[in-house]
Design a protein around this motif. Structure first.
Motif, PDB file in Angstrom:
ATOM      1  N   GLY A 136       7.593   5.080 -18.629  1.00 49.02           N
ATOM      2  CA  GLY A 136       6.696   5.302 -17.491  1.00 49.02           C
ATOM      3  C   GLY A 136       7.209   6.396 -16.568  1.00 49.02           C
ATOM      4  O   GLY A 136       6.804   6.477 -15.410  1.00 49.02           O
ATOM      5  N   ALA A 144       6.584   9.453 -16.290  1.00 49.20           N
ATOM      6  CA  ALA A 144       5.696  10.579 -15.956  1.00 49.20           C
ATOM      7  C   ALA A 144       5.121  10.493 -14.555  1.00 49.20           C
ATOM      8  O   ALA A 144       4.613  11.489 -14.031  1.00 49.20           O
ATOM      9  N   PHE A 156       9.826   8.230 -21.714  1.00 51.78           N
ATOM     10  CA  PHE A 156       8.882   7.602 -22.662  1.00 51.78           C
ATOM     11  C   PHE A 156       7.590   7.329 -21.902  1.00 51.78           C
ATOM     12  O   PHE A 156       7.574   6.490 -20.985  1.00 51.78           O
ATOM     13  N   ASP A 205       1.537   9.638 -21.107  1.00 49.82           N
ATOM     14  CA  ASP A 205       1.045  10.848 -20.441  1.00 49.82           C
ATOM     15  C   ASP A 205       2.015  12.012 -20.682  1.00 49.82           C
ATOM     16  O   ASP A 205       2.988  12.198 -19.946  1.00 49.82           O
ATOM     17  N   ASP A 213       3.569   4.792 -26.830  1.00 55.43           N
ATOM     18  CA  ASP A 213       3.013   3.591 -26.225  1.00 55.43           C
ATOM     19  C   ASP A 213       4.102   2.523 -26.340  1.00 55.43           C
ATOM     20  O   ASP A 213       4.466   2.127 -27.457  1.00 55.43           O
ATOM     21  N   VAL A 214       4.620   2.072 -25.205  1.00 60.41           N
ATOM     22  CA  VAL A 214       5.743   1.127 -25.268  1.00 60.41           C
ATOM     23  C   VAL A 214       5.364  -0.186 -25.966  1.00 60.41           C
ATOM     24  O   VAL A 214       6.239  -0.917 -26.434  1.00 60.41           O
ATOM     25  N   ASP A 258       9.981   0.652 -17.052  1.00 61.54           N
ATOM     26  CA  ASP A 258       9.104   0.812 -15.882  1.00 61.54           C
ATOM     27  C   ASP A 258       7.623   0.928 -16.259  1.00 61.54           C
ATOM     28  O   ASP A 258       6.758   0.632 -15.426  1.00 61.54           O
ATOM     29  N   HIS A 264       3.625  -4.681 -20.563  1.00 61.67           N
ATOM     30  CA  HIS A 264       4.762  -5.029 -19.696  1.00 61.67           C
ATOM     31  C   HIS A 264       5.839  -5.823 -20.436  1.00 61.67           C
ATOM     32  O   HIS A 264       7.010  -5.465 -20.389  1.00 61.67           O
ATOM     33  N   ILE A 305      11.502  -3.271 -14.401  1.00 65.41           N
ATOM     34  CA  ILE A 305      10.675  -3.258 -13.192  1.00 65.41           C
ATOM     35  C   ILE A 305       9.681  -4.418 -13.250  1.00 65.41           C
ATOM     36  O   ILE A 305       8.739  -4.423 -14.045  1.00 65.41           O
ATOM     37  N   SER A 306       9.928  -5.399 -12.392  1.00 68.84           N
ATOM     38  CA  SER A 306       9.032  -6.544 -12.231  1.00 68.84           C
ATOM     39  C   SER A 306       8.129  -6.233 -11.044  1.00 68.84           C
ATOM     40  O   SER A 306       7.666  -5.100 -10.873  1.00 68.84           O
ATOM     41  N   ILE A 364       4.035  -0.205  -3.450  1.00 71.70           N
ATOM     42  CA  ILE A 364       4.609   1.147  -3.421  1.00 71.70           C
ATOM     43  C   ILE A 364       3.472   2.156  -3.593  1.00 71.70           C
ATOM     44  O   ILE A 364       2.589   1.967  -4.448  1.00 71.70           O
ATOM     45  N   LYS A 405      -5.712   3.900 -10.446  1.00 71.86           N
ATOM     46  CA  LYS A 405      -6.037   3.845 -11.879  1.00 71.86           C
ATOM     47  C   LYS A 405      -6.737   2.532 -12.222  1.00 71.86           C
ATOM     48  O   LYS A 405      -7.292   2.392 -13.298  1.00 71.86           O
TER      49      LYS A 405
HETATM   50  N1  LIG Z   1       3.099   0.692  -7.230  1.00 72.78           N
HETATM   51  C1  LIG Z   1       3.329  -0.566  -6.894  1.00 72.78           C
HETATM   52  O1  LIG Z   1       2.891  -1.049  -5.839  1.00 72.78           O
HETATM   53  C2  LIG Z   1       4.152  -1.451  -7.786  1.00 72.78           C
HETATM   54  C3  LIG Z   1       4.648  -2.645  -7.257  1.00 72.78           C
HETATM   55  C4  LIG Z   1       5.407  -3.476  -8.058  1.00 72.78           C
HETATM   56  C5  LIG Z   1       5.663  -3.114  -9.374  1.00 72.78           C
HETATM   57  N2  LIG Z   1       5.172  -1.960  -9.855  1.00 72.78           N
HETATM   58  C6  LIG Z   1       5.475  -1.628 -11.248  1.00 72.78           C
HETATM   59  O2  LIG Z   1       6.150  -0.391 -11.292  1.00 72.78           O
HETATM   60  C7  LIG Z   1       5.933   0.229 -12.567  1.00 72.78           C
HETATM   61  C8  LIG Z   1       5.492   1.666 -12.341  1.00 72.78           C
HETATM   62  O3  LIG Z   1       4.274   1.672 -11.637  1.00 72.78           O
HETATM   63  P1  LIG Z   1       3.781   2.888 -10.730  1.00 72.78           P
HETATM   64  O4  LIG Z   1       3.245   2.287  -9.492  1.00 72.78           O
HETATM   65  O5  LIG Z   1       4.814   3.938 -10.668  1.00 72.78           O
HETATM   66  O6  LIG Z   1       2.496   3.358 -11.588  1.00 72.78           O
HETATM   67  P2  LIG Z   1       2.059   4.771 -12.183  1.00 72.78           P
HETATM   68  O7  LIG Z   1       0.689   4.534 -12.712  1.00 72.78           O
HETATM   69  O8  LIG Z   1       2.263   5.845 -11.189  1.00 72.78           O
HETATM   70  O9  LIG Z   1       3.083   4.982 -13.384  1.00 72.78           O
HETATM   71  C9  LIG Z   1       3.062   4.191 -14.535  1.00 72.78           C
HETATM   72  C10 LIG Z   1       3.423   5.049 -15.722  1.00 72.78           C
HETATM   73  O10 LIG Z   1       3.470   4.203 -16.888  1.00 72.78           O
HETATM   74  C11 LIG Z   1       2.835   4.890 -17.955  1.00 72.78           C
HETATM   75  N3  LIG Z   1       2.338   3.938 -18.930  1.00 72.78           N
HETATM   76  C12 LIG Z   1       1.343   3.029 -18.754  1.00 72.78           C
HETATM   77  N4  LIG Z   1       1.160   2.340 -19.897  1.00 72.78           N
HETATM   78  C13 LIG Z   1       2.047   2.827 -20.800  1.00 72.78           C
HETATM   79  C14 LIG Z   1       2.335   2.524 -22.167  1.00 72.78           C
HETATM   80  N5  LIG Z   1       1.665   1.574 -22.821  1.00 72.78           N
HETATM   81  N6  LIG Z   1       3.325   3.210 -22.768  1.00 72.78           N
HETATM   82  C15 LIG Z   1       3.995   4.184 -22.127  1.00 72.78           C
HETATM   83  N7  LIG Z   1       3.752   4.523 -20.836  1.00 72.78           N
HETATM   84  C16 LIG Z   1       2.784   3.854 -20.194  1.00 72.78           C
HETATM   85  C17 LIG Z   1       1.717   5.684 -17.276  1.00 72.78           C
HETATM   86  O11 LIG Z   1       1.241   6.733 -18.095  1.00 72.78           O
HETATM   87  C18 LIG Z   1       2.388   6.151 -16.004  1.00 72.78           C
HETATM   88  O12 LIG Z   1       3.028   7.393 -16.179  1.00 72.78           O
HETATM   89  C19 LIG Z   1       4.887  -0.643 -13.272  1.00 72.78           C
HETATM   90  O13 LIG Z   1       5.548  -1.496 -14.185  1.00 72.78           O
HETATM   91  C20 LIG Z   1       4.278  -1.430 -12.153  1.00 72.78           C
HETATM   92  O14 LIG Z   1       3.739  -2.644 -12.591  1.00 72.78           O
HETATM   93  C21 LIG Z   1       4.420  -1.103  -9.094  1.00 72.78           C
END
Ligand SMILES: NC(=O)c1ccc[n+]([C@@H]2O[C@H](COP(=O)([O-])OP(=O)(O)OC[C@H]3O[C@@H](n4cnc5c(N)ncnc54)[C@H](O)[C@@H]3O)[C@@H](O)[C@H]2O)c1
Length: 252
Positions: free
Chosen positions: A12, A14, A35, A38, A62-63, A89, A113, A139-140, A187, A194
């Motif tokens: 994640g 990217a 990994f 995107d 794709d993870v 992540d 996840h 990352i939970s 965050i 999305k």
């Molecule tokens: N933003 C928040 O408020 C928040 C809070 C708690 C936890 N999280 C967790 O943090 C992590 C990152 O989230 P973020 O907010 O940075 O989101 P984001 O959408 O900015 O980034 C997520 C990234 O994961 C990639 N991704 C999604 N599915 C994928 C797959 N199957 N294989 C490979 N890559 C994949 C996406 O392309 C993207 O680049 C996630 O696990 C999310 O659940 C986010």
């Protein structure tokens, strides 16, 4: 082990939190394998890593797909060497009440996840066992600690990641490998935009959370990157099986 010799895989990487973590680990001396699905986003982050004087490589995977993950890990070993740090992540957000949740929505959330965390960790663990040193950060979310309406599948996956973290920490602790989870509060990243939620509801959601957050702001990706940088550091070696929750004081 010198910091400059470390190789990190960040899933994640990217976007959002994963992007901030990738850049922070590079600043701290690691070469980073991103990994992500995107490719374009990952290439932009890899270019930033290069300007920091480290190697940044992109692996479009794709993870949730074990075959793709294993092939990518083999390539990382050839291109960047054995893996010392893994940050799981990659993730998606989606709000849907249980009554309307399809089996496909449930399966997808768990696959990305929870199975994604399994796939990536299983693929890299032998390198850490061989090196007798490793750092895994999963990352939970606060949703994995306290749940959230419309987030049954997400909360279950994120709580599952905590169980995975605690179990693996016990298994690999004797081998010099630590496994910890970060459970961020809200965050500011592209993830909310999305999901299918209309912009008005996204804003409302953010305002509600900020109102309940003692520090009165949403988090930024660097809040999480800082926590991750500590957990992968040498001085965090007594820290394993933990869940740390940068959340501005708002737990649920
Ligand atoms: N933003 C928040 O408020 C928040 C809070 C708690 C936890 N999280 C967790 O943090 C992590 C990152 O989230 P973020 O907010 O940075 O989101 P984001 O959408 O900015 O980034 C997520 C990234 O994961 C990639 N991704 C999604 N599915 C994928 C797959 N199957 N294989 C490979 N890559 C994949 C996406 O392309 C993207 O680049 C996630 O696990 C999310 O659940 C986010």
């Amino acid at each position: 082990m010198g910091a400059a010799t470390r190789t990190a895989v960040v899933t994640g990487g990217a976007s959002g939190i994963g992007r901030a973590i990738s850049l922070r680990l590079a600043r701290d001396g690691a070469n980073v394998a991103i990994f992500d699905l995107d490719r374009t986003g990952a290439e932009a982050v890899a270019a930033e890593i290069t300007t920091l004087g480290r190697k940044g490589e992109v692996y479009q995977v794709d993870v949730a797909n074990r075959t793709q993950v294993e092939a990518a890990v083999q390539r990382v070993r050839r291109e960047l060497g054995p893996i010392h740090i893994l940050v799981n992540d990659a993730g998606i957000g989606e709000f849907v009440p249980l009554a309307q949740m399809s089996e496909a929505q449930w399966d997808r959330m768990i696959a990305i996840h929870l199975k994604g965390t399994f796939n990536c960790t299983k693929a890299v663990i032998q390198d850490m066992v061989d090196a007798k040193w490793g750092r895994i950060v999963n990352i939970s979310s606060v949703a994995g600690l306290g749940g959230g309406a419309g987030l049954v599948h997400y909360s279950a996956a994120k709580a599952g990641i905590i169980g995975f973290t605690k179990a693996l920490a016990q298994e690999v602790g004797p081998m010099g490998i630590t496994v910890n989870a970060i459970a961020p509060g809200l965050i500011d990243t592209p993830i909310l935009r999305k999901s299918d939620l209309p912009e008005e509801q996204v804003q409302q959601f953010i305002e509600t959370i900020v109102g309940r957050t003692p520090v009165r702001r949403v988090g930024i990706p660097d809040d999480i990157a800082a926590a991750c940088a500590y957990l992968v550091s040498e001085e965090a070696s007594f820290f394993t099986g933990q869940v740390i929750s940068p959340n501005g004081g708002m737990y649920t």
